[in-house]
Enzyme design. Structure first.
Site, mmCIF file in Angstrom:
data_model
loop_
_atom_site.group_PDB
_atom_site.id
_atom_site.type_symbol
_atom_site.label_atom_id
_atom_site.label_comp_id
_atom_site.label_asym_id
_atom_site.label_seq_id
_atom_site.Cartn_x
_atom_site.Cartn_y
_atom_site.Cartn_z
ATOM 1 C CD GLU A 1 16.259 -13.904 3.976
ATOM 2 O OE1 GLU A 1 15.528 -14.331 4.764
ATOM 3 O OE2 GLU A 1 17.009 -12.890 4.100
ATOM 4 C CG ASP B 1 -1.915 1.010 1.279
ATOM 5 O OD1 ASP B 1 -2.605 0.924 0.394
ATOM 6 O OD2 ASP B 1 -1.896 1.850 2.183
HETATM 7 O O1 ISL Z 1 -1.673 8.867 -4.231
HETATM 8 C C1 ISL Z 1 -2.808 9.151 -4.318
HETATM 9 C C2 ISL Z 1 -3.115 10.082 -5.342
HETATM 10 O O2 ISL Z 1 -1.919 10.617 -5.864
HETATM 11 C C3 ISL Z 1 -3.777 8.190 -3.953
HETATM 12 O O3 ISL Z 1 -4.779 7.713 -4.596
HETATM 13 C C4 ISL Z 1 -3.265 7.275 -2.937
HETATM 14 O O4 ISL Z 1 -2.163 6.582 -3.519
HETATM 15 C C5 ISL Z 1 -4.158 5.902 -2.810
HETATM 16 O O5 ISL Z 1 -5.594 6.470 -2.098
HETATM 17 C C6 ISL Z 1 -3.822 4.885 -1.804
HETATM 18 O O6 ISL Z 1 -4.579 4.246 -1.604
HETATM 19 C C7 ISL Z 1 -4.314 3.175 -0.612
HETATM 20 O O7 ISL Z 1 -3.921 3.768 0.761
HETATM 21 C C8 ISL Z 1 -4.953 4.264 1.305
HETATM 22 C C9 ISL Z 1 -6.463 3.391 1.403
HETATM 23 O O8 ISL Z 1 -7.471 4.248 1.643
HETATM 24 C C10 ISL Z 1 -6.660 2.921 -0.104
HETATM 25 O O9 ISL Z 1 -7.810 1.995 0.120
HETATM 26 C C11 ISL Z 1 -5.405 1.965 -0.385
HETATM 27 O O10 ISL Z 1 -5.775 1.399 -1.694
HETATM 28 C C12 ISL Z 1 -4.692 4.358 2.668
HETATM 29 O O11 ISL Z 1 -4.088 3.373 3.255
#
Ligand code: ISL
Length: 552
Positions: free
Chosen positions: A266, A216
């Site tokens: 690993e 993420d």
């Molecule tokens: O970076 C972004 C826009 O430039 C965002 O779209 C971001 O990267 C995105 O929202 C990240 O999403 C992930 O992390 C979030 C979560 O709410 C989302 O569901 C997940 O997919 C926070 O953990």
């Protein structure tokens, strides 16, 4: 367009060509009947996924969490939240998937924890400058009494990126950084203790037998030195600006993945890392998958491309070039739990831009029939492309975005942090329908559902679609079977020129075409269709339709 041959980077690892199905555990299948999906629910429905013909599943987070951001706010990275079951349920699910030849990728959320994580709770109790605070990004505020945030950054979910704490003695204190909700404090990844902790988390799940991780916010973990002010350009859109953003895509993130690459190496069995890194260009995106870093990264520039033949040709061409240059497969993806489902998104107009969700009061809602035609055509193209494809649960049913969720059910922090100005992502997260005539459409046996399911979803239920030869489900099954039989996930493609409104290429003797124009596209004599995104007679491909065919 001239005859141009493009190849997927060679290699035999499974992740180069796999079709990976995203399960959003809350909304997939609910064995306990509490209205929220769970791990035993997934285990019970694996046969359907095997029949669909996917290679792997990716599970959005199911680790212990207060669920302020649907599990993307973790308190214990080494346990299962009771909402979803137990570690034993996880092991059973993993074994059942493996027994069916389905690999399993789990979601890892390393950019931030929940504010309920023991480390963050300890940081709140500890003094400024303490080792406990050094695991997160705490700073003194600006202004005479530190009453102003340390900089001007704005949270992805709306509002500021800083929250002020009350110190142990009751006085207003330091501020902590949160790219997302205030309940999701960012870790300080320059801190070796944080790095060591996550190596341990990786090993915990690798030892249990997972095949990899979806990482993420893989572009956000390192912030620019000095945390300089930054104002995104007004036209940045959902992909962000192309300029140097001090909290996205900083060079230092790559060291983290080089380190993780070694941890995965690993283990046996080609374990893989897939980065969720939203970068505006493919050139930047490809930096995440250099040979000693991650194995895959989501192709968000492809996902965000509108329904326009020239733009789709060009993003495919550039994807194969940029990923190929670093020896990585391109990934392809059209939907996930953060964006409007593609059966609705592809029919959006300029009046109803993507990014904020769609709700009861949104202007210019998409035409559902056009959206579904385009979605089926888009998938028919995607599953013929060399590389790895991601599917999001429910897209195989042609599910549209749920656009009429009443306000009182909404749960996405975006909705709350913008005071309802942005609907957010709940519309793509509604529990999926399995059986038209069962409670909650077979999501569980009690009829409970954490987000209400639209009544019209009865017609998208899996049992209805299974019985209908022309359904979206049967199209997906057919495409996935042919893709496997012809090994379309690897190898090369040759572009064909069928006019400005067509996306057309050849995989060996299999031709692929999508017609994005307003007039039918005549293919001429000697054509035998192998698959059609929607049934048509004759040799002229209708508007918003794609086909696979052979020529005499
Ligand atoms: O970076 C972004 C826009 O430039 C965002 O779209 C971001 O990267 C995105 O929202 C990240 O999403 C992930 O992390 C979030 C979560 O709410 C989302 O569901 C997940 O997919 C926070 O953990």
């Amino acid at each position: 367009m001239t005859e141009l041959e493009q190849s997927a980077a060679p290699g035999s690892e499974w992740w180069r060509s796999a079709v990976i199905y995203q399960i959003y555990p809350r909304s997939f299948a609910d064995a306990s009947g509490d209205g929220i999906g769970d791990l035993p629910g997934i285990t019970g429905r694996l046969d359907s996924l095997q029949e669909l013909g996917i290679d792997a599943i990716w599970l959005s987070p199911f680790m212990t969490s207060p669920q302020k951001d649907a599990g993307y706010d973790v308190t214990d990275y080494r346990d299962v939240d009771p909402l979803f079951g137990t570690l034993a349920d996880f092991d059973a699910m993993l074994a059942a998937a493996h027994a069916r030849g389905i690999r399993v990728i789990v979601d890892l959320v390393p950019n931030h924890s929940s504010d309920q994580h023991v480390w963050f709770q300890a940081a709140l109790k500890a003094a400024p400058g303490s080792p406990e605070r050094a695991r997160y990004v705490f700073r003194d505020g600006k202004g005479e009494n530190g009453e102003l945030p340390p900089n001007n950054w704005e949270s992805v979910f709306g509002g500021g990126m800083w929250e002020r704490v009350t110190e142990a003695d009751g006085t207003p204190g330091q501020w902590y950084l949160h790219i997302f909700d205030a309940t999701q404090p960012d870790f300080d990844w320059t801190n070796e203790e944080v790095r060591e902790e996550f190596r341990g988390v990786l090993r915990f799940w690798l030892d249990r037998g997972v095949d990899g991780f979806r990482v993420d916010v893989a572009h956000g973990m390192i912030k620019a030195d000095g945390l300089p002010d930054y104002t995104p350009p007004a036209d940045a859109g959902s992909m962000g600006g192309v300029d140097d953003v001090p909290y996205w895509g900083q060079d230092g993130v790559h060291d983290i993945y080089r380190d993780w690459h070694k941890v995965l190496a690993e283990y046996d069995g080609d374990r893989a890392l897939c980065g969720e890194a939203w970068l505006p260009t493919l050139e930047q995106t490809a930096l995440w998958v250099r040979p000693d870093e991650m194995h895959q990264t989501f192709n968000f520039p492809y996902m965000m491309t509108e329904w326009d033949a020239e733009r789709i040709r060009s993003v495919i061409r550039e994807s194969l070039e940029q990923f190929g240059d670093v020896g990585a497969p391109s990934t392809w993806v059209l939907s996930n739990h953060d964006v409007i489902r593609h059966a609705s998104r592809l029919a959006l107009t300029a009046d109803s831009p993507q990014g904020d969700g769609i709700g009861p009061l949104s202007a210019g809602k998409p035409d559902q029939a056009i959206g579904l035609d385009r979605a089926r055509a888009a998938t028919t193209v995607m599953l013929a492309l060399p590389g790895s494809s991601y599917l999001y649960q429910g897209e195989e049913l042609g599910l549209p975005e749920a656009m009429e969720i009443p306000d009182e059910f909404r749960q996405d922090p975006t909705w709350f942090r913008t005071n309802g100005e942005r609907y957010g992502r709940d519309g793509c997260r509604v529990p999926i329908p399995w059986e038209a005539d069962a409670p909650a459409f077979g999501f569980n046996e009690t009829g409970g559902s954490w987000l209400p399911q639209p009544d019209e979803w009865a017609r998208f239920a899996r049992d209805v679609e299974e019985a209908d030869a022309g359904s979206t489900l049967n199209l997906y099954k057919q495409l996935l079977r042919l893709r496997r039989e012809s090994a379309l996930g690897t190898g090369s493609m040759v572009w064909e020129d069928l006019g400005a409104d067509a996306v057309a290429f050849r995989r060996g003797d299999l031709h692929v075409v999508a017609n994005l124009g307003s007039a039918p596209l005549e293919l001429g004599e000697g054509v035998t269709f192998v698959a059609q995104s929607q049934a048509f007679e004759g040799t002229a491909v209708p508007t918003d339709t794609a086909a696979w065919y052979r020529k005499a």
